[in-house]
Motif scaffolding. Structure first.
Motif, PDB file in Angstrom:
ATOM      1  N   LEU A 331       0.829  -1.203   0.000  1.00 14.58           N
ATOM      2  CA  LEU A 331       0.000   0.000   0.000  1.00 14.58           C
ATOM      3  C   LEU A 331       0.867   1.258   0.000  1.00 14.58           C
ATOM      4  O   LEU A 331       0.638   2.190  -0.786  1.00 14.58           O
ATOM      5  N   ILE A 332       1.874   1.293   0.863  1.00 15.94           N
ATOM      6  CA  ILE A 332       2.715   2.482   0.947  1.00 15.94           C
ATOM      7  C   ILE A 332       3.572   2.636  -0.306  1.00 15.94           C
ATOM      8  O   ILE A 332       3.883   3.757  -0.720  1.00 15.94           O
ATOM      9  N   LYS A 333       3.930   1.529  -0.951  1.00 18.14           N
ATOM     10  CA  LYS A 333       4.596   1.631  -2.253  1.00 18.14           C
ATOM     11  C   LYS A 333       3.695   2.338  -3.255  1.00 18.14           C
ATOM     12  O   LYS A 333       4.154   3.170  -4.048  1.00 18.14           O
ATOM     13  N   GLU A 334       2.410   2.015  -3.228  1.00 16.49           N
ATOM     14  CA  GLU A 334       1.476   2.627  -4.175  1.00 16.49           C
ATOM     15  C   GLU A 334       1.205   4.088  -3.838  1.00 16.49           C
ATOM     16  O   GLU A 334       0.843   4.870  -4.725  1.00 16.49           O
ATOM     17  N   VAL A 335       1.364   4.454  -2.573  1.00 25.27           N
ATOM     18  CA  VAL A 335       1.226   5.869  -2.213  1.00 25.27           C
ATOM     19  C   VAL A 335       2.244   6.702  -2.989  1.00 25.27           C
ATOM     20  O   VAL A 335       1.969   7.842  -3.375  1.00 25.27           O
ATOM     21  N   GLU A 336       3.397   6.113  -3.239  1.00 23.20           N
ATOM     22  CA  GLU A 336       4.446   6.815  -3.969  1.00 23.20           C
ATOM     23  C   GLU A 336       4.106   7.000  -5.439  1.00 23.20           C
ATOM     24  O   GLU A 336       4.547   7.970  -6.067  1.00 23.20           O
ATOM     25  N   THR A 337       3.304   6.095  -5.995  1.00 23.54           N
ATOM     26  CA  THR A 337       3.105   6.079  -7.444  1.00 23.54           C
ATOM     27  C   THR A 337       1.673   6.325  -7.899  1.00 23.54           C
ATOM     28  O   THR A 337       1.452   6.651  -9.061  1.00 23.54           O
ATOM     29  N   LYS A 338       0.708   6.180  -7.031  1.00 23.93           N
ATOM     30  CA  LYS A 338      -0.697   6.223  -7.435  1.00 23.93           C
ATOM     31  C   LYS A 338      -1.314   7.578  -7.079  1.00 23.93           C
ATOM     32  O   LYS A 338      -1.340   7.964  -5.909  1.00 23.93           O
ATOM     33  N   ASP A 339      -1.817   8.286  -8.072  1.00 20.90           N
ATOM     34  CA  ASP A 339      -2.335   9.642  -7.863  1.00 20.90           C
ATOM     35  C   ASP A 339      -3.449   9.701  -6.829  1.00 20.90           C
ATOM     36  O   ASP A 339      -3.510  10.642  -6.029  1.00 20.90           O
ATOM     37  N   ILE A 340      -4.319   8.710  -6.822  1.00 23.06           N
ATOM     38  CA  ILE A 340      -5.472   8.728  -5.925  1.00 23.06           C
ATOM     39  C   ILE A 340      -5.067   8.732  -4.457  1.00 23.06           C
ATOM     40  O   ILE A 340      -5.807   9.202  -3.589  1.00 23.06           O
ATOM     41  N   TYR A 341      -3.858   8.242  -4.153  1.00 23.69           N
ATOM     42  CA  TYR A 341      -3.400   8.149  -2.768  1.00 23.69           C
ATOM     43  C   TYR A 341      -2.587   9.369  -2.320  1.00 23.69           C
ATOM     44  O   TYR A 341      -2.329   9.533  -1.124  1.00 23.69           O
ATOM     45  N   GLN A 342      -2.148  10.200  -3.257  1.00 22.38           N
ATOM     46  CA  GLN A 342      -1.224  11.276  -2.921  1.00 22.38           C
ATOM     47  C   GLN A 342      -1.779  12.225  -1.863  1.00 22.38           C
ATOM     48  O   GLN A 342      -1.163  12.457  -0.826  1.00 22.38           O
ATOM     49  N   LYS A 343      -2.949  12.791  -2.129  1.00 22.37           N
ATOM     50  CA  LYS A 343      -3.475  13.815  -1.220  1.00 22.37           C
ATOM     51  C   LYS A 343      -3.837  13.275   0.166  1.00 22.37           C
ATOM     52  O   LYS A 343      -3.381  13.815   1.179  1.00 22.37           O
ATOM     53  N   PRO A 344      -4.651  12.228   0.257  1.00 27.52           N
ATOM     54  CA  PRO A 344      -5.027  11.790   1.606  1.00 27.52           C
ATOM     55  C   PRO A 344      -3.873  11.235   2.428  1.00 27.52           C
ATOM     56  O   PRO A 344      -3.821  11.432   3.641  1.00 27.52           O
ATOM     57  N   PHE A 345      -2.924  10.558   1.785  1.00 25.24           N
ATOM     58  CA  PHE A 345      -1.827   9.937   2.536  1.00 25.24           C
ATOM     59  C   PHE A 345      -0.660  10.896   2.778  1.00 25.24           C
ATOM     60  O   PHE A 345      -0.027  10.849   3.839  1.00 25.24           O
ATOM     61  N   ARG A 346      -0.350  11.769   1.813  1.00 24.46           N
ATOM     62  CA  ARG A 346       0.849  12.596   1.933  1.00 24.46           C
ATOM     63  C   ARG A 346       0.555  14.048   2.311  1.00 24.46           C
ATOM     64  O   ARG A 346       1.330  14.676   3.035  1.00 24.46           O
ATOM     65  N   TYR A 347      -0.539  14.591   1.802  1.00 22.48           N
ATOM     66  CA  TYR A 347      -0.867  15.985   2.114  1.00 22.48           C
ATOM     67  C   TYR A 347      -1.658  16.047   3.430  1.00 22.48           C
ATOM     68  O   TYR A 347      -1.257  16.735   4.370  1.00 22.48           O
ATOM     69  N   LEU A 348      -2.760  15.330   3.471  1.00 21.51           N
ATOM     70  CA  LEU A 348      -3.590  15.317   4.671  1.00 21.51           C
ATOM     71  C   LEU A 348      -2.940  14.484   5.778  1.00 21.51           C
ATOM     72  O   LEU A 348      -2.921  14.874   6.936  1.00 21.51           O
ATOM     73  N   GLU A 349      -2.427  13.334   5.416  1.00 22.16           N
ATOM     74  CA  GLU A 349      -1.780  12.368   6.308  1.00 22.16           C
ATOM     75  C   GLU A 349      -2.778  11.735   7.289  1.00 22.16           C
ATOM     76  O   GLU A 349      -3.120  12.310   8.309  1.00 22.16           O
ATOM     77  N   PHE A 350      -3.203  10.540   6.921  1.00 22.86           N
ATOM     78  CA  PHE A 350      -4.122   9.788   7.773  1.00 22.86           C
ATOM     79  C   PHE A 350      -3.517   9.556   9.151  1.00 22.86           C
ATOM     80  O   PHE A 350      -2.324   9.269   9.287  1.00 22.86           O
ATOM     81  N   THR A 351      -4.351   9.647  10.171  1.00 21.12           N
ATOM     82  CA  THR A 351      -3.910   9.346  11.525  1.00 21.12           C
ATOM     83  C   THR A 351      -3.621   7.856  11.660  1.00 21.12           C
ATOM     84  O   THR A 351      -4.190   7.026  10.941  1.00 21.12           O
ATOM     85  N   ALA A 352      -2.741   7.503  12.592  1.00 20.10           N
ATOM     86  CA  ALA A 352      -2.339   6.099  12.775  1.00 20.10           C
ATOM     87  C   ALA A 352      -3.532   5.208  13.103  1.00 20.10           C
ATOM     88  O   ALA A 352      -3.544   4.028  12.736  1.00 20.10           O
ATOM     89  N   THR A 353      -4.540   5.744  13.761  1.00 21.62           N
ATOM     90  CA  THR A 353      -5.712   4.954  14.152  1.00 21.62           C
ATOM     91  C   THR A 353      -6.415   4.350  12.948  1.00 21.62           C
ATOM     92  O   THR A 353      -7.003   3.266  13.049  1.00 21.62           O
ATOM     93  N   LEU A 354      -6.353   5.010  11.805  1.00 19.49           N
ATOM     94  CA  LEU A 354      -7.059   4.521  10.616  1.00 19.49           C
ATOM     95  C   LEU A 354      -6.275   3.460   9.848  1.00 19.49           C
ATOM     96  O   LEU A 354      -6.851   2.774   8.999  1.00 19.49           O
ATOM     97  N   TYR A 355      -4.997   3.287  10.139  1.00 19.14           N
ATOM     98  CA  TYR A 355      -4.190   2.395   9.312  1.00 19.14           C
ATOM     99  C   TYR A 355      -4.605   0.918   9.362  1.00 19.14           C
ATOM    100  O   TYR A 355      -4.556   0.239   8.327  1.00 19.14           O
ATOM    101  N   PRO A 356      -5.008   0.367  10.504  1.00 14.19           N
ATOM    102  CA  PRO A 356      -5.489  -1.021  10.454  1.00 14.19           C
ATOM    103  C   PRO A 356      -6.637  -1.193   9.470  1.00 14.19           C
ATOM    104  O   PRO A 356      -6.688  -2.176   8.717  1.00 14.19           O
ATOM    105  N   LEU A 357      -7.548  -0.228   9.443  1.00 13.25           N
ATOM    106  CA  LEU A 357      -8.679  -0.288   8.510  1.00 13.25           C
ATOM    107  C   LEU A 357      -8.212  -0.056   7.077  1.00 13.25           C
ATOM    108  O   LEU A 357      -8.648  -0.765   6.155  1.00 13.25           O
ATOM    109  N   LEU A 358      -7.330   0.913   6.874  1.00 13.83           N
ATOM    110  CA  LEU A 358      -6.826   1.183   5.528  1.00 13.83           C
ATOM    111  C   LEU A 358      -6.166  -0.046   4.924  1.00 13.83           C
ATOM    112  O   LEU A 358      -6.388  -0.379   3.754  1.00 13.83           O
ATOM    113  N   VAL A 359      -5.352  -0.731   5.725  1.00 18.88           N
ATOM    114  CA  VAL A 359      -4.644  -1.919   5.222  1.00 18.88           C
ATOM    115  C   VAL A 359      -5.628  -3.039   4.925  1.00 18.88           C
ATOM    116  O   VAL A 359      -5.542  -3.706   3.884  1.00 18.88           O
ATOM    117  N   ARG A 360      -6.581  -3.261   5.820  1.00 18.76           N
ATOM    118  CA  ARG A 360      -7.573  -4.329   5.587  1.00 18.76           C
ATOM    119  C   ARG A 360      -8.403  -4.053   4.334  1.00 18.76           C
ATOM    120  O   ARG A 360      -8.687  -4.970   3.550  1.00 18.76           O
TER     121      ARG A 360
END
Length: 565
Positions: A331-360
């Protein structure tokens, strides 16, 4: 010489007539500057004090020699970090010997030769170590993308720097000291099963281990003692992938500037929070890493007299943890390359609490469709409101791993969660307040200007007060009253401006900031400059602007994902 069963050995005698391999399932090299500096300082102090230096324990398993080689080959079970570091240090020192014949003899005694090292990590790390020691000039440090290889490169670079000022006599003195005065307690075991038992005893006596090592160790122990080693290979293979996934995460954490608090405990605990089905009787969303480890150990203890159930539990845990870790990394590899993930993961930055759900969700191929809902929750609940509700999110991440929920079913839950904490009325109330310092403001203003800035531009932006934070003018002349300290921090008086421009403008009134605003790449603030230039720009303008931004946010970060753009 052959290494005896259990005794203190000198580094020189360990390498004399022996070769070592580091299996690919072992944790990859991970010593940092801190550990390397500490080893160097320990050696220097020991030389000064004329003392021997003890570096801990090493455990090996003797393998059969291959071909015509007369060297005994040992598989390293534990201690690979220490011995790899000493091996690199020895090569650095030996390379500084000016007598070519003496240098060659020392290399053959302690290091081996090109493509035939006396210490050989299996896999591509072994190829890299060989290149690092014998062809370092062919390595481009900028393109090393494996964390373990970066650490090995850094170790050699640091040892080279430490030794550059040494004389020939001092170089010789340190080689002799490492050979004759660095000692290790060696355990030469007959099987991995014996090594597992020994490793567990050392761990129980208080040797600090990282959580993944402890977890692997305890699973190996139960497999060895109660399952006749049936799952040992599976455990090794799974943890090889888990270790690699974690290392990849750390590399991308540093490269992308996200997951700032990611550590080994993180991946371990986040998996647990999303796997309630494996720990139904003890699962608690407040458990920390040590408690989770104890829960795992207790569960194995409960099942050890029922080997079929123990095997099933360990197998399910291994499979799920491996899939979770590898998916997390992917998933984090795709954050580097996939446009749809850029803003929420890198600009906004999801809180750690959401990561178990994001990964699942990523594991199930549902993340992309639900990303807008998760972005809304991050903005409304975790950033703007500033609360961190964990129970609902951890429950949901576990629930979707147990039940085959549809995207719409998950979306309904997420909408309900957002309604529960920040509905539209509450959202408006928060947005209407003095929110300058809030973590959502920069992202909201960036989305409002809709310029699609790259990440470097976004990072350079600062939140600018249009009417200055500490004005060098009378704010009441622009329609503000005695509550200026509150009004200046409301959304309508805030915009985004490059750091350099913002510093240059200082505390000037808006009309004197126009030239600076016009130099910005933010089209919203350049348009604002035109409005200010017309004249009579005052509190009424920023009040109207605040209402416009709030209306934008209600549509952009709405609950049902309609009219988002």
């Amino acid at each position: 010489m052959s290494i005896t069963k259990s005794q203190t050995e000198k580094i020189g005698s360990i390498f004399n007539g022996n070769r070592f391999i580091i299996p690919s399932y072992q944790r990859k090299y991970s010593w940092t500057h801190t550990e390397i500096k500490a080893l160097w300082q320990d050696i220097e102090e020991s030389i000064k004090d004329e003392m021997k230096h003890f570096v801990g324990t090493l455990s090996f398993k003797e393998n059969k020699s291959s071909g015509l080689s007369t060297d005994t080959i040992y598989e390293i079970i534990d201690g690979q970090q220490r011995i790899t570091t000493i091996f690199i240090l020895l090569k650095v020192l030996i390379d500084k010997i000016s007598d070519e014949d003496l240098k060659k003899s020392q290399l053959l005694a302690f290091i081996g030769s090109k493509n035939s090292l006396k210490l050989q990590p299996l896999g591509i790390d072994g190829e890299f170590l060989n290149q690092l020691l014998f062809e370092p000039e062919t390595i481009d440090a900028e393109i090393i993308n494996r964390r373990s290889q970066r650490f090995m490169f850094s170790a050699k670079k640091l040892f080279t720097a430490f030794s550059n000022s040494l004389t020939a006599t001092e170089i010789e003195q340190r080689i002799i000291f490492i050979r004759d005065n660095i000692e290790v307690l060696v355990f030469n075991v007959e099987s991995q099963a014996q090594a597992v038992k020994m490793f567990s005893i050392i761990n129980d006596r208080g040797l600090p281990l990282r959580i993944l090592d402890k977890t692997k160790s305890i699973l190996m122990l139960f497999s060895t003692l109660h399952l006749k080693e049936e799952l040992n290979d599976n455990i090794n293979n799974s943890f090889e992938k888990i270790f690699d996934a974690y290392d990849d995460l750390l590399v991308r954490r540093d490269k992308l500037g996200i997951l700032s608090r990611l550590e080994e405990n993180t991946i371990f605990t986040q998996h647990y929070y999303s796997s309630k089905k494996l720990f139904s009787s003890t699962w608690n969303n407040r458990d920390g890493a040590d408690t989770i480890f104890d829960n795992l150990k207790v569960r194995c203890e409960e099942l050890k007299e029922r080997p079929d159930e123990l095997k099933l539990f360990v197998s399910e845990y291994l499979e799920d943890f491996e899939r979770f870790a590898v998916s997390y990394s992917n998933l984090i590899k795709e954050v580097e390359t996939k446009d749809i993930y850029q803003k929420p993961f890198r600009y906004l930055e999801f809180t750690a609490t959401l990561y178990p759900l994001l990964v699942r969700l990523y594991m199930q191929g549902k993340l992309n469709e639900l990303l807008p809902n998760l972005e809304t929750i991050e903005v409304r609940v975790y950033k703007l409101r500033g609360t961190n509700p964990i129970a609902d999110m951890y429950w949901l991440s576990s629930h979707i791993s147990e039940q085959n929920l549809t995207v719409e079913e998950i979306r309904e839950y997420l909408i309900g969660f957002s309604e529960k904490f920040v509905n539209n009325h509450v959202f408006r109330t928060y947005l209407d307040g003095a929110i300058y310092a809030n973590g959502a403001v920069k992202y909201i203003l960036s989305e409002y200007c809709n310029d699609n800035h790259d990440i470097e531009t976004y990072k350079d932006y600062q939140v600018e007060h249009i009417f200055s934070k500490d004005p060098n003018y009378d704010a009441t002349s622009y329609g503000f009253a005695g509550d200026y300290d509150y009004e200046k921090n409301r959304l309508g008086n805030l915009s985004l401006l490059e750091r350099g421009l913002n510093i240059g403008l200082g505390n000037l009134p808006p009309i004197n900031k126009v030239d600076g605003y016009l130099k910005s790449t933010n089209t919203e603030i350049t348009n604002l400059a035109g409005q200010i230039q017309k004249g009579n720009f005052d509190k009424t303008n920023v009040d109207n602007r605040r209402k416009e931004i709030i209306d934008f946010c209600i549509l952009r970060f709405n609950l049902d994902n309609e009219n988002r753009n």
